[in-house]
Motif scaffolding. Structure first.
Motif, PDB file in Angstrom:
ATOM      1  N   LEU A  34     -33.190  28.169 -15.116  1.00  0.00           N
ATOM      2  CA  LEU A  34     -32.574  27.580 -16.300  1.00  0.00           C
ATOM      3  C   LEU A  34     -32.096  26.176 -15.957  1.00  0.00           C
ATOM      4  O   LEU A  34     -31.275  25.996 -15.054  1.00  0.00           O
ATOM      5  N   LEU A  35     -32.616  25.186 -16.667  1.00  0.00           N
ATOM      6  CA  LEU A  35     -32.188  23.790 -16.504  1.00  0.00           C
ATOM      7  C   LEU A  35     -31.169  23.470 -17.589  1.00  0.00           C
ATOM      8  O   LEU A  35     -31.443  23.649 -18.777  1.00  0.00           O
ATOM      9  N   GLU A  88     -27.120  31.365 -23.520  1.00  0.00           N
ATOM     10  CA  GLU A  88     -27.228  32.820 -23.447  1.00  0.00           C
ATOM     11  C   GLU A  88     -28.124  33.360 -24.557  1.00  0.00           C
ATOM     12  O   GLU A  88     -28.927  34.277 -24.330  1.00  0.00           O
ATOM     13  N   ALA A  89     -27.979  32.796 -25.747  1.00  0.00           N
ATOM     14  CA  ALA A  89     -28.798  33.257 -26.875  1.00  0.00           C
ATOM     15  C   ALA A  89     -30.280  33.005 -26.614  1.00  0.00           C
ATOM     16  O   ALA A  89     -31.136  33.837 -26.952  1.00  0.00           O
ATOM     17  N   LEU A  90     -30.600  31.863 -26.007  1.00  0.00           N
ATOM     18  CA  LEU A  90     -31.995  31.566 -25.701  1.00  0.00           C
ATOM     19  C   LEU A  90     -32.527  32.533 -24.651  1.00  0.00           C
ATOM     20  O   LEU A  90     -33.651  33.050 -24.786  1.00  0.00           O
ATOM     21  N   LEU A  91     -31.757  32.791 -23.602  1.00  0.00           N
ATOM     22  CA  LEU A  91     -32.206  33.746 -22.589  1.00  0.00           C
ATOM     23  C   LEU A  91     -32.427  35.125 -23.197  1.00  0.00           C
ATOM     24  O   LEU A  91     -33.407  35.812 -22.870  1.00  0.00           O
ATOM     25  N   ALA A  92     -31.514  35.544 -24.091  1.00  0.00           N
ATOM     26  CA  ALA A  92     -31.695  36.832 -24.770  1.00  0.00           C
ATOM     27  C   ALA A  92     -32.937  36.817 -25.644  1.00  0.00           C
ATOM     28  O   ALA A  92     -33.696  37.802 -25.703  1.00  0.00           O
ATOM     29  N   GLU A 122     -18.013  38.729 -19.674  1.00  0.00           N
ATOM     30  CA  GLU A 122     -17.595  38.255 -20.993  1.00  0.00           C
ATOM     31  C   GLU A 122     -18.732  37.568 -21.737  1.00  0.00           C
ATOM     32  O   GLU A 122     -18.540  36.554 -22.398  1.00  0.00           O
ATOM     33  N   HIS A 123     -19.911  38.114 -21.642  1.00  0.00           N
ATOM     34  CA  HIS A 123     -21.082  37.473 -22.243  1.00  0.00           C
ATOM     35  C   HIS A 123     -21.045  37.538 -23.764  1.00  0.00           C
ATOM     36  O   HIS A 123     -20.548  38.499 -24.349  1.00  0.00           O
ATOM     37  N   ALA A 124     -21.602  36.509 -24.384  1.00  0.00           N
ATOM     38  CA  ALA A 124     -21.739  36.491 -25.841  1.00  0.00           C
ATOM     39  C   ALA A 124     -23.068  37.097 -26.273  1.00  0.00           C
ATOM     40  O   ALA A 124     -23.160  37.718 -27.332  1.00  0.00           O
ATOM     41  N   TYR A 125     -24.116  36.903 -25.467  1.00  0.00           N
ATOM     42  CA  TYR A 125     -25.450  37.427 -25.768  1.00  0.00           C
ATOM     43  C   TYR A 125     -26.023  38.026 -24.491  1.00  0.00           C
ATOM     44  O   TYR A 125     -26.260  37.309 -23.514  1.00  0.00           O
ATOM     45  N   GLY A 126     -26.267  39.312 -24.500  1.00  0.00           N
ATOM     46  CA  GLY A 126     -26.847  39.945 -23.322  1.00  0.00           C
ATOM     47  C   GLY A 126     -25.934  39.823 -22.112  1.00  0.00           C
ATOM     48  O   GLY A 126     -24.727  39.602 -22.233  1.00  0.00           O
ATOM     49  N   ALA A 127     -26.538  39.955 -20.936  1.00  0.00           N
ATOM     50  CA  ALA A 127     -25.778  39.835 -19.689  1.00  0.00           C
ATOM     51  C   ALA A 127     -26.677  39.251 -18.606  1.00  0.00           C
ATOM     52  O   ALA A 127     -27.000  39.905 -17.605  1.00  0.00           O
ATOM     53  N   PRO A 128     -27.115  37.995 -18.771  1.00  0.00           N
ATOM     54  CA  PRO A 128     -27.998  37.394 -17.770  1.00  0.00           C
ATOM     55  C   PRO A 128     -27.287  37.258 -16.423  1.00  0.00           C
ATOM     56  O   PRO A 128     -26.114  36.895 -16.362  1.00  0.00           O
ATOM     57  N   ARG A 129     -28.016  37.562 -15.340  1.00  0.00           N
ATOM     58  CA  ARG A 129     -27.437  37.478 -13.997  1.00  0.00           C
ATOM     59  C   ARG A 129     -27.892  36.189 -13.319  1.00  0.00           C
ATOM     60  O   ARG A 129     -29.087  35.905 -13.217  1.00  0.00           O
ATOM     61  N   ILE A 130     -26.931  35.386 -12.885  1.00  0.00           N
ATOM     62  CA  ILE A 130     -27.210  34.134 -12.194  1.00  0.00           C
ATOM     63  C   ILE A 130     -27.399  34.434 -10.715  1.00  0.00           C
ATOM     64  O   ILE A 130     -26.521  35.006 -10.063  1.00  0.00           O
ATOM     65  N   GLU A 131     -28.554  34.041 -10.168  1.00  0.00           N
ATOM     66  CA  GLU A 131     -28.871  34.331  -8.770  1.00  0.00           C
ATOM     67  C   GLU A 131     -28.491  33.190  -7.840  1.00  0.00           C
ATOM     68  O   GLU A 131     -28.238  33.411  -6.650  1.00  0.00           O
ATOM     69  N   SER A 132     -28.474  31.964  -8.346  1.00  0.00           N
ATOM     70  CA  SER A 132     -28.031  30.820  -7.561  1.00  0.00           C
ATOM     71  C   SER A 132     -27.704  29.691  -8.528  1.00  0.00           C
ATOM     72  O   SER A 132     -28.176  29.675  -9.670  1.00  0.00           O
ATOM     73  N   VAL A 133     -26.891  28.750  -8.061  1.00  0.00           N
ATOM     74  CA  VAL A 133     -26.573  27.561  -8.855  1.00  0.00           C
ATOM     75  C   VAL A 133     -26.740  26.333  -7.971  1.00  0.00           C
ATOM     76  O   VAL A 133     -26.254  26.313  -6.822  1.00  0.00           O
ATOM     77  N   THR A 134     -27.407  25.325  -8.504  1.00  0.00           N
ATOM     78  CA  THR A 134     -27.449  24.008  -7.878  1.00  0.00           C
ATOM     79  C   THR A 134     -26.827  23.029  -8.859  1.00  0.00           C
ATOM     80  O   THR A 134     -27.308  22.869  -9.980  1.00  0.00           O
ATOM     81  N   TRP A 135     -25.735  22.425  -8.433  1.00  0.00           N
ATOM     82  CA  TRP A 135     -25.045  21.447  -9.267  1.00  0.00           C
ATOM     83  C   TRP A 135     -25.515  20.042  -8.913  1.00  0.00           C
ATOM     84  O   TRP A 135     -25.629  19.704  -7.723  1.00  0.00           O
ATOM     85  N   LEU A 136     -25.764  19.220  -9.910  1.00  0.00           N
ATOM     86  CA  LEU A 136     -25.889  17.777  -9.732  1.00  0.00           C
ATOM     87  C   LEU A 136     -24.604  17.142 -10.272  1.00  0.00           C
ATOM     88  O   LEU A 136     -23.755  17.822 -10.831  1.00  0.00           O
ATOM     89  N   ASN A 137     -24.483  15.834 -10.127  1.00  0.00           N
ATOM     90  CA  ASN A 137     -23.255  15.131 -10.479  1.00  0.00           C
ATOM     91  C   ASN A 137     -22.665  15.583 -11.808  1.00  0.00           C
ATOM     92  O   ASN A 137     -23.355  15.594 -12.831  1.00  0.00           O
TER      93      ASN A 137
END
Length: 300
Positions: A34-35, A88-92, A122-137
């Motif tokens: 997810l971008l 979340e809605a798009l992933l669902a 506390e999801h609004a749509y579904g319950a997507p699981r985040i496996e990793s996060v890469t933050w940019l600025n």
């Protein structure tokens, strides 16, 4: 519209979010990625990385409501929580249950909220699981965030509502361009063509008229700072920050704060890069991002 932007738009599609059309692109093969783009542009920020990302991942990239090619309603309460709802809605909608996340700028705040929802269910749509996060600025810690004067005036004072109707004028372009250039590194300044693309993205669907309203996400960063930071500290999700050091908003000073607040912080500094690492040095972002993913997904 510039032919390059038109091709980007033609390659995407739309889904309905509570009666509003949200533009997104979903391409590639492999694990879901997810971008989450930043303010004030859109998914086109990822164009320099797109072909490499889609060769390895199934990439999901929406334009947030109020930006890019998505709906830009004028009578709307834009917020980080609502942007998180859209993602979340798009992933669902796509039936996606697990994702890696690559986020930038405002996208960092959205990613923080998504992470908090995972930590406390506390999801609004579904319950997507985040496996990793890469933050940019991005402004992950408001106590270290230093937005430009124009951004503060337009999003945090009545000036934004006063000047909103004039945002598509030549005057607004002349006001905006120095602020954009200030955000880039000295060796990676945007070309005239890139600057024209920026303006076309902002002006699509009369977007400059709501630019200041979308920019009020700064208020959310103050209101939800502790919730989001607690989630980052408690989540068992591998995270890496790739930071352009010369970004006046969230550069080296933000990376230092990240290292102070986040246990065992994983930080990569890009010394000559500003606020848009994915545009200024996509090769470095690709290298450090995939290194992070390789370590996360390596067999134990």
């Amino acid at each position: 519209m510039d032919a390059e932007l038109q091709r980007w738009r033609d390659a995407g599609q739309y889904f309905d979010y509570l009666g509003f059309d949200i533009f997104y692109r979903c391409e590639g093969q492999g694990p879901h990625l997810l971008l989450i783009h930043g303010y004030p542009f859109n998914t086109f920020d990822w164009q320099p990385l797109w072909s490499r990302l889609t060769a390895r991942f199934t990439v999901i990239a929406p334009d947030m409501i109020g930006m890019g090619f998505s709906a830009k309603p004028k009578a709307y309460g834009y917020s980080v929580h609502d942007h998180a709802d859209v993602h979340e809605a798009l992933l669902a909608h796509l039936g996606v249950q697990t994702v890696h996340v690559l986020a930038h700028d405002l996208g960092d705040s959205v990613g923080q909220e998504l992470l908090a929802r995972q930590v406390w269910s506390e999801h609004a749509y579904g319950a997507p699981r985040i496996e990793s996060v890469t933050w940019l600025n991005g402004g992950m810690f408001n106590e270290s965030y230093t937005p430009r004067l124009l951004q503060k005036l337009m999003s945090a004072t009545p000036l934004g509502d006063i000047l909103g109707p004039l945002q598509g004028s030549r005057v607004s372009r002349r006001l905006l361009e120095p602020t954009i250039r200030e955000m880039f590194g000295p060796d990676t300044q945007p070309t005239p063509h890139m600057m024209e693309l920026f303006h076309q993205i902002l002006e699509c669907n009369d977007g400059k008229a709501v630019l200041h309203k979308v920019g009020r996400f700064i208020e959310d960063r103050y209101r939800h700072r502790n919730r989001w930071v607690r989630a980052m500290r408690e989540a068992r999700v591998p995270m890496r920050l790739i930071d352009g050091a010369l970004d006046p908003n969230s550069g080296a000073h933000m990376a230092r704060r990240y290292s102070e607040v986040i246990p065992d912080a994983d930080v990569v500094m890009l010394d000559r890069i500003g606020h848009w690492p994915q545009l200024e040095d996509p090769d470095a972002v690709w290298r450090h991002f995939t290194d992070h993913i390789d370590r996360v997904t390596a067999p134990e």
